[in-house]
Motif scaffolding. Structure first.
Motif, PDB file in Angstrom:
ATOM      1  N   ARG A 115      -9.494  -2.274  10.530  1.00 60.36           N
ATOM      2  CA  ARG A 115      -8.808  -3.269  10.213  1.00 60.36           C
ATOM      3  C   ARG A 115      -8.943  -4.359  11.318  1.00 60.36           C
ATOM      4  O   ARG A 115      -8.602  -5.600  10.739  1.00 60.36           O
ATOM      5  CB  ARG A 115      -6.957  -2.867  10.599  1.00 60.36           C
ATOM      6  N   GLN A 164       0.819  -1.276  -0.112  1.00 56.61           N
ATOM      7  CA  GLN A 164       0.010   0.033  -0.118  1.00 56.61           C
ATOM      8  C   GLN A 164       0.885   1.286   0.026  1.00 56.61           C
ATOM      9  O   GLN A 164       2.044   1.342   0.577  1.00 56.61           O
ATOM     10  CB  GLN A 164      -1.026   0.005   1.207  1.00 56.61           C
ATOM     11  N   ALA A 187     -13.586   3.572   4.062  1.00 57.74           N
ATOM     12  CA  ALA A 187     -12.410   2.983   5.118  1.00 57.74           C
ATOM     13  C   ALA A 187     -13.079   1.963   6.101  1.00 57.74           C
ATOM     14  O   ALA A 187     -14.401   2.101   6.471  1.00 57.74           O
ATOM     15  CB  ALA A 187     -11.811   4.086   5.963  1.00 57.74           C
ATOM     16  N   TRP A 188     -12.407   1.023   6.415  1.00 55.45           N
ATOM     17  CA  TRP A 188     -13.195  -0.001   7.172  1.00 55.45           C
ATOM     18  C   TRP A 188     -12.069  -0.408   8.244  1.00 55.45           C
ATOM     19  O   TRP A 188     -11.067  -0.319   8.356  1.00 55.45           O
ATOM     20  CB  TRP A 188     -13.491  -1.157   6.581  1.00 55.45           C
ATOM     21  N   GLU A 220      -7.581   1.414  10.665  1.00 53.67           N
ATOM     22  CA  GLU A 220      -8.275   1.146   9.585  1.00 53.67           C
ATOM     23  C   GLU A 220      -7.514   0.356   8.239  1.00 53.67           C
ATOM     24  O   GLU A 220      -6.379   0.792   8.295  1.00 53.67           O
ATOM     25  CB  GLU A 220      -9.040   2.458   9.228  1.00 53.67           C
ATOM     26  N   LEU A 221      -8.216  -0.156   7.648  1.00 53.18           N
ATOM     27  CA  LEU A 221      -7.615  -0.630   6.534  1.00 53.18           C
ATOM     28  C   LEU A 221      -7.092   0.465   5.460  1.00 53.18           C
ATOM     29  O   LEU A 221      -7.634   1.271   5.448  1.00 53.18           O
ATOM     30  CB  LEU A 221      -8.248  -1.858   5.704  1.00 53.18           C
ATOM     31  N   LYS A 264     -14.305   3.946  -2.125  1.00 47.56           N
ATOM     32  CA  LYS A 264     -14.763   2.838  -1.130  1.00 47.56           C
ATOM     33  C   LYS A 264     -14.614   3.295   0.219  1.00 47.56           C
ATOM     34  O   LYS A 264     -13.369   3.789   0.585  1.00 47.56           O
ATOM     35  CB  LYS A 264     -13.850   1.467  -1.439  1.00 47.56           C
ATOM     36  N   CYS A 314      -8.719  -8.408   0.551  1.00 44.89           N
ATOM     37  CA  CYS A 314     -10.137  -8.517   0.251  1.00 44.89           C
ATOM     38  C   CYS A 314     -10.941  -7.469   0.809  1.00 44.89           C
ATOM     39  O   CYS A 314     -12.146  -7.181   0.734  1.00 44.89           O
ATOM     40  CB  CYS A 314     -10.776  -9.867   0.882  1.00 44.89           C
ATOM     41  N   ARG A 315     -10.100  -6.519   1.516  1.00 44.93           N
ATOM     42  CA  ARG A 315     -10.776  -5.248   2.202  1.00 44.93           C
ATOM     43  C   ARG A 315     -11.765  -5.879   2.983  1.00 44.93           C
ATOM     44  O   ARG A 315     -12.742  -5.137   3.144  1.00 44.93           O
ATOM     45  CB  ARG A 315     -11.169  -4.243   1.184  1.00 44.93           C
ATOM     46  N   GLU A 338      -6.104  -7.019   3.846  1.00 37.91           N
ATOM     47  CA  GLU A 338      -6.020  -6.062   2.967  1.00 37.91           C
ATOM     48  C   GLU A 338      -6.421  -6.140   1.614  1.00 37.91           C
ATOM     49  O   GLU A 338      -6.931  -5.513   0.703  1.00 37.91           O
ATOM     50  CB  GLU A 338      -4.319  -5.707   2.905  1.00 37.91           C
ATOM     51  N   SER A 374      -6.940   2.792   2.571  1.00 33.08           N
ATOM     52  CA  SER A 374      -8.272   3.372   1.577  1.00 33.08           C
ATOM     53  C   SER A 374      -8.039   2.847   0.470  1.00 33.08           C
ATOM     54  O   SER A 374      -6.974   2.805  -0.324  1.00 33.08           O
ATOM     55  CB  SER A 374      -8.123   4.964   1.881  1.00 33.08           C
ATOM     56  N   VAL A 375      -9.211   2.783  -0.412  1.00 36.32           N
ATOM     57  CA  VAL A 375      -9.363   2.636  -1.801  1.00 36.32           C
ATOM     58  C   VAL A 375     -10.198   3.682  -2.323  1.00 36.32           C
ATOM     59  O   VAL A 375     -11.376   3.983  -1.661  1.00 36.32           O
ATOM     60  CB  VAL A 375      -9.837   1.293  -1.983  1.00 36.32           C
TER      61      VAL A 375
END
Length: 987
Positions: free
Chosen positions: A466, A23, A463-464, A454-455, A461, A914-915, A912, A457-458
């Motif tokens: 971690r 990342q 943030a979610w 948090e995972l 999408k 599969c988010r 990471e 960012s994409v």
């Protein structure tokens, strides 16, 4: 002239020079960290890199090493990387990956690296001419501590000591006779007394031709004597060894000669060790940088590792003092150290070469004064933290009123109502002020980044999180929110009495300082652990309370107080609960065993891999048996329910049907067999997978295909409730139109069916092939980089991985399901046999098996559930295809749980990819020992980085008191924690 080391931006790019491999946030953090380390090393002798587990400290350190080698052009000696022996190969492989993927246009290809197993190897490397010199040397933390064990070096010592004294003919003859035993070369028949006489009387620099001529050395081997050691022979005090040669060697043989020679050999080795220490200290070799991994092992003065850098007494001398220009230490647990231990680690940096013109800008006196100031500041902060800890411990739930603790603290810090609350604010402010003072001095010495919550960012999408923690009773629920609560598992009425008895025993023991009911902790883990802890005590577990490996011995627990007053309770519980030999279903009624088994099986059913950690070996075995049997039962149940009719509730018929499918998929040249291989061959058409040889490609397809005919896959992924699909698998059918529904179902099961992470098996196969490319690259490195003195055989990581996966993908008879050995009778003939999709690891598991299991678990294939004691909790990557960890048992040390979770929470982990968050399950039984441990550890987790190196008593009274405490608000804990980061998410 100060050093001029900067990050080599023109040559390096962390995260990938050819393409972005991690990342962008991780790459930016690693770059900032490496640049900050290089900048700090201008002023000071060393830096401690302490990022959390799984954040890429190795790559940061390698970037620093490469930048230093580039800046010095390799002319100031080799950069030395010193690591624990179990991590040495991993570091070498990571270096090869780093050099291949993080440098521009082969800009690091000129850097030569090697491994020095012993001091002799190391000094021989320094003899190399400039054309063949290595710029990077890997060695182990035990290398310089073990001294000279090389036989020829010891013989050289005898030769040089002989030169410093006059000996009688009888004394000379004794040397020729007994020298082979002294240097442990008695088995070498060519090393005769005549040859020894030639060597002892010859110039040491001319030994090699003699040894080659006598077939004691091959012509392509280096000279047995490093030139650097021979050059300083006149500066050595040889008196100790001279005394052994003159006075200790036997003049004649006797009945007790073997015992006599053992004693002489001990004297000889002590004398040689003294000479070695002088040699190491006096010899003029230098290195620009030392990188030391797992530096926390140097926290105590009297350890061998600490002795390399620090004096344990006024008469002692650090072995590696003055050899390195700068030092970089790595550890993930700086706050697990007491502040005095941290200071001792930092004081190790005093061993750098202060006399050099490249010495730190700060003088040695200035650095020592700064460390002394840091020590005083940490002392003040620790005292302030302890005062706050004690005061906070007096808060009762009645004081919170109708508020929860976060709301209550929010009100108190804004508007304290009485003198007590004002005192609390004063303690917090004092803790904050002393933290700020200590932090300002500590920041240049220690760099630490905590993992983002948090995972990454994409685009487009949200943030979610971690991680999501799932605690207590929430482990048994299907729907888990971010905050699932902390309510313990209930105990059924019929099973409650044993737990009530242990709780009462703990209550009585809480009145006695130092008393502890180990059997209560065992009962909370499993019925089997209870029985075992009664008889085995310390032998029942692989780790101690702090997560440190327990060495098995008869007196491993000799310091534990005997719990005499609880014997009645133990006896009553033992008579009530199921025995070790009870039926499996009876033992499954244990509330926590039942919860863990249920969760593991449900996750498996959803296509997920599961990692389970236990404290007790017997619990490992119990969970392994229960999960394995439950999955086997569930496999047949799923298939039977789908097939319906005569198959419903008929295990034998269902087994026969699954065997029929497996056989049809195993028939070479038949439609089902060809379809599986056609699907698995598709990814290999991509250009990136053309790196595989034909043999590797064939082996990959073979092991992947074996998975898709396993009963566990067939039952879960095929629509067996479709009558057309059922008909397609009939053995008598061969018509294409009849087979087509079965072929289509098989294709969809592989290409379209998703797991709970929303991944298809085909996508996981491609991820595995990407990993296989890395392994293939490592294989090429290993075959070309093994030194002649490397005691390990060159290996092939890809072959090892494929062999490991093959072992655990091969069906076998039920009576051989636990076997690690191949059996010619266990051929994959399509018959219904057990596939070992659940595996177990504990302290008695051989290291080779652990490594094989780790490789296999890091594939999308078998095993799918791994049950382990703490032995797999450190230094092992298990993150590529698993995002679910169950901590069946707790540990009193929160760092141990974090280390174990860190096996899954790493850069490029499945979460990471599969988010979707890592799920951390921690079941605990309501009331009693289990909930108390959970509450204590949750409390310690927040205080750990506030009161550095906080010591904790594990007796019933102390833990009872802490378990009842009001938890510290997370926001307050964050405010009081040291901030030692150099990069922030917003940058």
């Amino acid at each position: 002239m100060p050093i001029d080391w900067t990050f080599a931006e023109s040559s390096l790019r962390l995260g990938g020079a050819d393409k972005q491999r991690i990342q962008p946030e991780d790459a930016a953090r690693q770059f900032k960290t490496a640049a900050a380390i290089l900048q700090e090393l201008v002023d000071r002798p060393g830096v401690l890199l302490s990022d959390e587990v799984g954040m890429g400290k190795t790559y940061v350190a390698l970037a620093v090493a490469a930048s230093v080698i580039i800046a010095t052009k390799g002319l100031q000696g080799p950069v030395v990387i010193m690591v624990p022996s179990r991590l040495r190969r991993k570091w070498q492989r990571e270096w090869e990956q780093f050099r291949r993927h993080c440098s521009f246009d082969g800009s690091l290809d000129w850097i030569c690296d090697t491994y020095a197993h012993s001091p002799t190897d190391f000094f021989k490397l320094l003899d190399d001419d400039e054309q063949h010199r290595n710029q990077l040397v890997f060695t182990t933390t035990g290398c310089f501590s073990r001294g000279f064990n090389d036989a020829w070096i010891k013989l050289v010592m005898i030769r040089l000591a002989r030169q410093k004294t006059k000996l009688t003919a009888q004394q000379k003859q004794a040397i020729y006779r007994w020298a082979p035993q002294l240097i442990r070369q008695k088995s070498k028949r060519n090393l005769t007394e005549d040859v020894l006489e030639k060597l002892i009387n010859a110039d040491v620099t001319k030994w090699k031709p003699i040894l080659v001529r006598e077939s004691l050395l091959s012509d392509n081997e280096d000279s047995p004597v490093p030139a650097m050691l021979f050059a300083i022979r006149d500066k050595i005090d040889w008196s100790g060894l001279v005394k052994v040669l003159r006075e200790s060697l036997p003049r004649r043989t006797s009945a007790n000669i073997d015992q006599r020679m053992r004693e002489v050999r001990r004297e000889f080795n002590v004398a040689c060790q003294g000479i070695y220490k002088q040699w190491l200290r006096i010899s003029k070799w230098y290195s620009p940088l030392l990188i030391l991994d797992e530096a926390h092992h140097a926290k105590n003065d009297h350890t061998q590792l600490a002795g390399l850098f620090r004096q344990s007494s006024a008469d002692d001398v650090a072995l590696l003092r003055g050899k390195f220009q700068r030092m970089l230490f790595l550890t993930a647990t700086p706050f697990q150290l007491g502040h005095q231990e941290l200071i001792r680690v930092i004081r190790s940096f005093d061993a750098v070469r202060w006399s050099s013109r490249r010495a730190p800008v700060k003088t040695r006196e200035e650095v020592q004064a700064e460390i002394q100031s840091l020590e005083a500041s940490l002392d003040a902060n620790r005292l302030a933290g302890r005062r706050l800890d004690r005061l906070w411990g007096t808060i009762g739930t009645d004081m919170l009123g109708n508020y929860d603790v976060d709301q209550w603290w929010g009100r108190v810090k804004v508007d304290p109502k009485d003198a007590w609350e004002c005192r609390l604010i004063e303690c917090v402010n004092d803790c904050l002020a002393t933290r700020n003072c200590a932090q300002a001095i500590l920041r240049p010495w220690v760099i630490r980044h905590n993992r983002p919550r948090e995972l990454p960012s994409v685009e487009n999408k949200p943030a979610w999180f971690r991680r999501i923690g799932v605690y207590g009773a929430a482990v048994t629920t299907d729907s888990v929110s971010v905050d699932s609560g902390e309510i313990g598992l209930p105990v059924a009425k019929e099973a409650a009495l044993p737990f009530l008895l242990t709780s009462r025993a703990q209550g009585e023991l809480a009145q006695t300082t130092g008393a502890r009911a180990f059997f209560a902790e065992g009962l909370s883990s499993s019925y089997e652990a209870f029985h075992h802890t009664r008889s085995a005590r310390g032998e029942a577990r692989d780790m101690d309370d702090n997560g440190v490996a327990v060495q098995s011995s008869d007196d491993a627990f000799e310091n534990v107080r005997t719990i005499v007053p609880t014997s009645w309770y133990e006896q009553q519980v033992a008579e009530i609960i199921p025995s070790r030999d009870a039926a499996r279903q009876d033992r499954l009624r244990h509330p926590k065993i039942s919860a863990t088994v249920r969760r593991a099986v449900e996750l498996w059913e959803g296509g997920e891999k599961v990692l389970v950690f236990c404290f007790y070996r017997e619990t490992c075995r119990a969970l392994y048996e229960q999960i394995r049997e439950e999955i086997d039962d569930r496999t047949l149940q799923i298939a039977g329910e789908k097939l319906g009719g005569k198959y419903f509730n008929d295990r034998v018929r269902t087994q026969d049907f699954l065997s029929r499918i497996a056989r049809r998929c195993s028939e070479e040249g038949r439609p089902f067999y060809e379809e599986v291989r056609r699907i698995l061959s598709q990814p290999f058409r991509q250009s990136k997978y053309r790196v595989f040889t034909e043999d590797q490609r064939s082996k990959l397809i073979e092991v992947l295909a074996a998975y898709f005919r396993a009963p566990s896959f067939l039952a879960r992924y095929l629509p067996l409730d479709d009558s057309a699909v059922q008909r397609a698998w009939e053995l008598s059918e061969g018509r294409r139109e009849v087979l087509e529904p079965g072929i289509l179902a098989l294709r969809r099961g592989i290409e379209e069916h998703t797991d709970r992470s929303n991944q298809t098996y085909l996508s996981r196969v491609e991820q595995f092939l990407d990993f296989a490319i890395e392994l293939a690259e490592r294989a090429r490195y290993d075959s070309n980089s093994i030194s002649l003195n490397d005691q390990d055989e060159p290996n092939d990581p890809l072959r090892e991985c494929l062999d490991s996966v093959s072992v655990y993908s091969r069906p076998r008879r039920p009576d051989r399901v636990d076997s690690e050995e191949d059996d010619p009778d266990d051929e994959d003939d399509g018959s219904y046999r057990v596939v070992p999709l659940v595996r177990i690891v504990h302290g008695d598991t051989p290291l080779e098996t652990r490594e094989r299991l780790a490789l296999a678990f890091n594939s999308p294939l078998f095993p799918e559930v791994l049950v382990s004691s703490g032995v797999m909790g450190e230094g092992i990557d298990l993150h590529r295809f698993c995002r679910h960890v169950i901590h069946h048992d707790g540990y009193w040390n929160p760092s141990t749980l974090e280390q174990q979770t860190g096996r899954l929470d790493r850069i490029r982990c499945k979460a990471e990819v599969c988010r979707m968050p890592i799920r951390v399950y921690q079941p605990f039984i309501a009331g009693g020992a289990d909930e108390k441990m959970f509450r204590v550890v949750r409390d310690r987790e927040r205080w750990f980085q506030i009161v550095m190196g906080q010591k904790f008593e594990f007796d019933e009274g102390a833990s009872e008191e802490i378990a009842a405490r009001v938890p510290l608000p997370d926001a307050l804990a964050q405010d009081l924690t040291f901030d030692l980061a150099r990069w922030y998410q917003c940058e």
